[in-house]
Each structure stands twice: as structure tokens, then as C-alpha cells.
Design a protein around this motif. Structure first.
Motif, mmCIF file in Angstrom:
data_model
loop_
_atom_site.group_PDB
_atom_site.id
_atom_site.type_symbol
_atom_site.label_atom_id
_atom_site.label_comp_id
_atom_site.label_asym_id
_atom_site.label_seq_id
_atom_site.Cartn_x
_atom_site.Cartn_y
_atom_site.Cartn_z
ATOM 1 N N UNK A 296 0.817 -1.210 0.000
ATOM 2 C CA UNK A 296 0.000 0.000 0.000
ATOM 3 C C UNK A 296 0.854 1.265 0.000
ATOM 4 N N UNK A 297 1.935 1.269 0.750
ATOM 5 C CA UNK A 297 2.734 2.487 0.857
ATOM 6 C C UNK A 297 3.639 2.705 -0.347
ATOM 7 N N UNK A 298 3.898 1.649 -1.123
ATOM 8 C CA UNK A 298 4.752 1.791 -2.303
ATOM 9 C C UNK A 298 4.060 1.330 -3.578
ATOM 10 N N UNK A 299 2.736 1.403 -3.583
ATOM 11 C CA UNK A 299 2.027 1.073 -4.828
ATOM 12 C C UNK A 299 2.289 2.142 -5.885
ATOM 13 N N UNK A 300 2.288 3.405 -5.471
ATOM 14 C CA UNK A 300 2.509 4.514 -6.402
ATOM 15 C C UNK A 300 3.745 5.337 -6.047
ATOM 16 N N UNK A 301 4.111 5.374 -4.792
ATOM 17 C CA UNK A 301 5.207 6.223 -4.338
ATOM 18 C C UNK A 301 6.511 5.897 -5.069
ATOM 19 N N UNK A 302 7.260 6.932 -5.433
ATOM 20 C CA UNK A 302 8.523 6.737 -6.129
ATOM 21 C C UNK A 302 9.580 6.103 -5.237
#
Length: 413
Positions: A296-302
Motif C-alpha cells: 500500500x505504501x509503495x504502490x505509487x510512491x517513487x
């Protein structure tokens, strides 16, 4: 000579993401003839070796430190930024870039345009964060309201960027704004990797602070299982376990205690923060990077290290459906959902390293081409023209700014 301003209130020393990215972007801009200025925290006392840049310690706050006087901070930012730009002779033809924007930076930028109105210079605001994990974002995705106000108050003079294509598309939809990808320029040095075969040591590394969202707590089980698996007898680990600014969380502390019992010839632990030189030495000597990110925390985060790994031919050992997995292909990396999958992938890497290396090198060549340093500058310099065209076309849809990276790569057999 055009001027290039890097604005980073959180740049305080020569360690970590803020220094690495400011240094890399500054060298890129200088290489293409720009006069580089770095506007940083007043606590900064380091230097940018090999970079001809003017350093201006002007900001007294950091993105990671909050106080009761947030309105004063926004006002100070607006005044300090404009004062320094005027002193440096900046014009609307120059580039002013905040490369790590969070909710507070967007708020500060809004105040900047509200205070200075017509005299405000165009700002480029790039972010590695999605709204769910963005520092300072309030309830109900408050940052989206700030973005809406910015787009209205500073129309044609504020430009939103994201570090990756998936993140840019995600934020464009969430914010109802034009967010374009600004792919990080590759590291200057191409991969040092030599041809691997099944008799060579396979070096696996976890780099960066010990953080739960980066999967540090999953390392003990993986390391122990790899050490016990005969298929993996060529694998060894370098694990950086320096604490975050807030220290070790209980779950990370427990994981570190377990790792200490496994330390030895094949498992090296480093509790101290690495210098840039030491970091690069470990990075370039590694075959694979452990990026066991929270879904969840790195699904979109660069992720700068994931991007660097992919563009330098490293095998990414990562979780399916995270941003790191979008940079690579199953042929070039170990992509799984759990420990069992990662163990099987590491075993396959140890048994057939040349297969992974070939795919990773082909992938790296492609990624480095589409994120060339000259393209980074060209996209910044030409953004205003694209923004004006979009403003003149109310029905315009945010286009496909780039192909979806490695998903277009041919499979390597």
C-alpha cells in the motif's frame, strides 16, 4: 547562461536522498551550461565536491519537522525564496525546481504566489509521494485542495511533476491537474557488473535506513532461509541498518536483533549511515537489491534506489504490484508476493545468474535511453509551452507522456 535553482529546505548535510538528488541534478544542469544555485537549510555545512554551484543556506525549516507556527513558516518561505531569487538575478526564463515536494512545500508555494502575485517566478514542483503517504497531507486528501488553489492562483506559472509515469498518471487523476513524469536522470556511472556465472558470489544488498515500509522486518526470515538453502550457497548479504531520524520502531528493533545473530562471513551489517562514496561502492558491487516494499505504501510512491537499480542493471528483489516492480520485468528481477516466492527467486538467481544479468542489462540500456540527462532538462525547459497549450484546450486530456518503461521490453530468453 541560464540559471537553475534547486530549492530544498530539507537539505541539511551530505547524506541521504536530499543531498544525492540535489547533487545529481546540479551536476546535470552544470554539464549543460546552467549556472547552478542550491537554496538549502540554514544548517547545511557541507559541500558539493566537483560541482560548481552557489550554495545559499536560507530556510530554517525541514520537511520533516513540524511546529505550531506553520503559517509563519509558509510566510517565511515566500519571502526568503523571493529575496534570494531577486539577489541572484533570476528571471522567468530560469528554472526553479523543488525536487522533493510534500504537502508543506505545496502550501508554501501557494503562499509564495499569493504574496508576490505578478512578480512571482514560475515554479516546478516535483514529488516522489502519492497522496496516501505524502508527509503533511491532512484528512480528506487536503493536498488536492492546495493543488487546485495553486492551479488557479498561479495558472501557467506552476508546473506539477512526479518521479515516475505511474505516479504521474495517478496524481493527475486524483488531483484533477496536469502532472507530468520527470524521470530521475541515471547515475553518472554505468554498471560495473562483470559477466556472472554459477560459480561466482551473488551479492545482495539492503540499502538505506531500517524502515518497516521498506520490508526491513522481513529480512531475518529471508536471510536465515537463504543461508540454510544449498541452492543459495553462493549468496551473501550486505544490510544497512542505520536508524531513521525517529530511531528504530519496535518491529524493526526486533528484526535487527535477529539479524545480529546471523551476522558473519556471509552477512554483513552496517549500523552507521553510509557516506555517498561508501553507498556507491556497495551499490555498484551488488548484483541484487532487496526492495521488499509494503504494497500500500509503495504502490505509487517513487523509489530512487529502485530506479537507480533498474537503470544500472541490478536485479530487483521486490514485491509484485509495487512501484519497483513497474520498473522491471520478471526476466530481469525477482518479483513475488511473499517470502516463499523471494526464496525461490533468489535460488534461481544463484543457479542461473547470467540469465538475470542479460535481461537486467538489456533493460538498463532501454531505461537509461528514455531517461537521458538531456531529456530531463528538455522536459523542464519546454513544460511551459505544453501547459499553455493545455490551458487553451479545455477538453484536453493528460496524454501519455512516456511509454510505460520496461513493460515494452522484449523478453530475453
Amino acid at each position: 547562461m541560464p540559471k537553475f535553482f534547486i530549492v530544498d529546505p530539507s537539505l541539511r548535510d551530505e547524506r541521504g536522498h536530499h543531498f544525492e538528488l540535489s547533487y545529481r541534478i546540479g551536476r546535470l544542469a552544470a554539464r549543460y551550461g546552467c549556472e547552478v544555485h542550491v537554496l538549502c537549510n540554514t544548517a547545511f555545512c557541507g559541500q558539493f565536491s566537483g560541482l560548481d554551484a552557489a550554495i545559499h543556506p536560507v530556510f530554517e525549516f525541514s520537511n520533516y519537522e513540524y511546529a505550531d507556527n506553520e503559517d509563519d513558516i509558509r510566510q517565511d518561505f515566500a519571502l526568503q525564496l523571493q529575496d534570494m531569487l531577486v539577489k541572484c538575478g533570476a528571471s522567468s526564463d530560469d528554472i526553479v525546481l523543488c525536487h522533493t515536494s510534500d504537502a508543506r512545500i505545496y502550501d508554501c508555494a501557494l503562499r509564495y504566489f499569493e504574496v508576490h502575485k505578478a512578480s512571482a517566478l514560475p515554479l516546478h514542483l516535483a514529488t516522489p509521494y502519492d497522496e496516501a503517504v505524502m508527509p503533511g497531507n491532512g484528512p480528506g486528501n487536503a493536498v488536492a485542495l492546495t493543488i487546485g488553489k495553486l492551479a488557479s492562483v498561479a495558472a501557467g506559472c506552476v508546473f506539477f511533476w512526479a518521479e515516475t509515469v505511474p505516479l504521474a498518471n495517478h496524481l493527475s487523476a486524483r488531483w484533477n491537474a496536469r502532472v507530468e513524469p520527470l524521470l530521475l536522470p541515471p547515475k553518472d556511472e554505468v554498471t560495473r557488473a562483470s559477466s556472472k556465472n554459477s560459480n561466482d558470489i551473488i551479492h545482495l544488498a539492503y540499502l538505506g535506513a531500517a524502515r518497516e515500509e521498506k520490508g526491513f522486518h522481513l529480512l531475518p526470515d529471508i536471510v536465515q532461509r537463504v543461508l540454510q538453502d544449498q541452492r543459495c550457497d553462493r549468496a551473501c548479504f550486505f544490510i544497512q541498518c542505520s536508524p531513521q531520524v525517529v530511531g528504530y520502531s519496535p518491529i524493526v528493533r526486533a528484526a535487527l536483533d535477529r539479524l545480529e545473530t546471523l551476522a558473519g562471513e556471509r552477512v554483513k551489517l552496517k549500523k552507521e549511515t553510509l557516506t555517498s562514496e561508501d553507498y556507491d561502492e556497495i551499490f555498484f558491487s551488488s548484483d541484487g537489491l532487496l526492495l521488499l516494499y509494503d504494497l500500500e505504501k509503495y504502490r505509487h510512491r517513487g523509489s530512487g534506489i529502485a530506479w537507480d537499480g533498474a537503470t544500472c542493471g541490478k536485479v530487483l528483489i521486490t514485491r509484485q504490484d509495487t512501484i519497483a516492480a513497474s520498473f522491471t520485468t520478471p526476466k530481469a528481477s525477482v518479483i513475488a508476493q511473499d517470502t516463499e516466492g523471494w526464496i525461490e527467486g533468489i535460488a534461481d538467481l544463484c543457479l542461473s545468474p547470467e540469465k538475470y544479468q542479460q535481461a537486467a542489462q538489456e533493460q538498463a540500456a532501454y531505461l537509461r535511453e528514455i531517461s537521458r540527462q538531456d531529456l530531463y532538462l528538455e522536459r523542464l525547459q519546454s513544460r511551459r509551452e505544453r501547459e499553455v497549450r493545455s490551458l487553451q484546450s479545455p477538453g484536453a486530456v493528460v496524454g501519455k507522456p512516456m511509454p510505460l518503461l520496461a513493460s515494452r521490453l522484449p523478453e530475453v530468453t
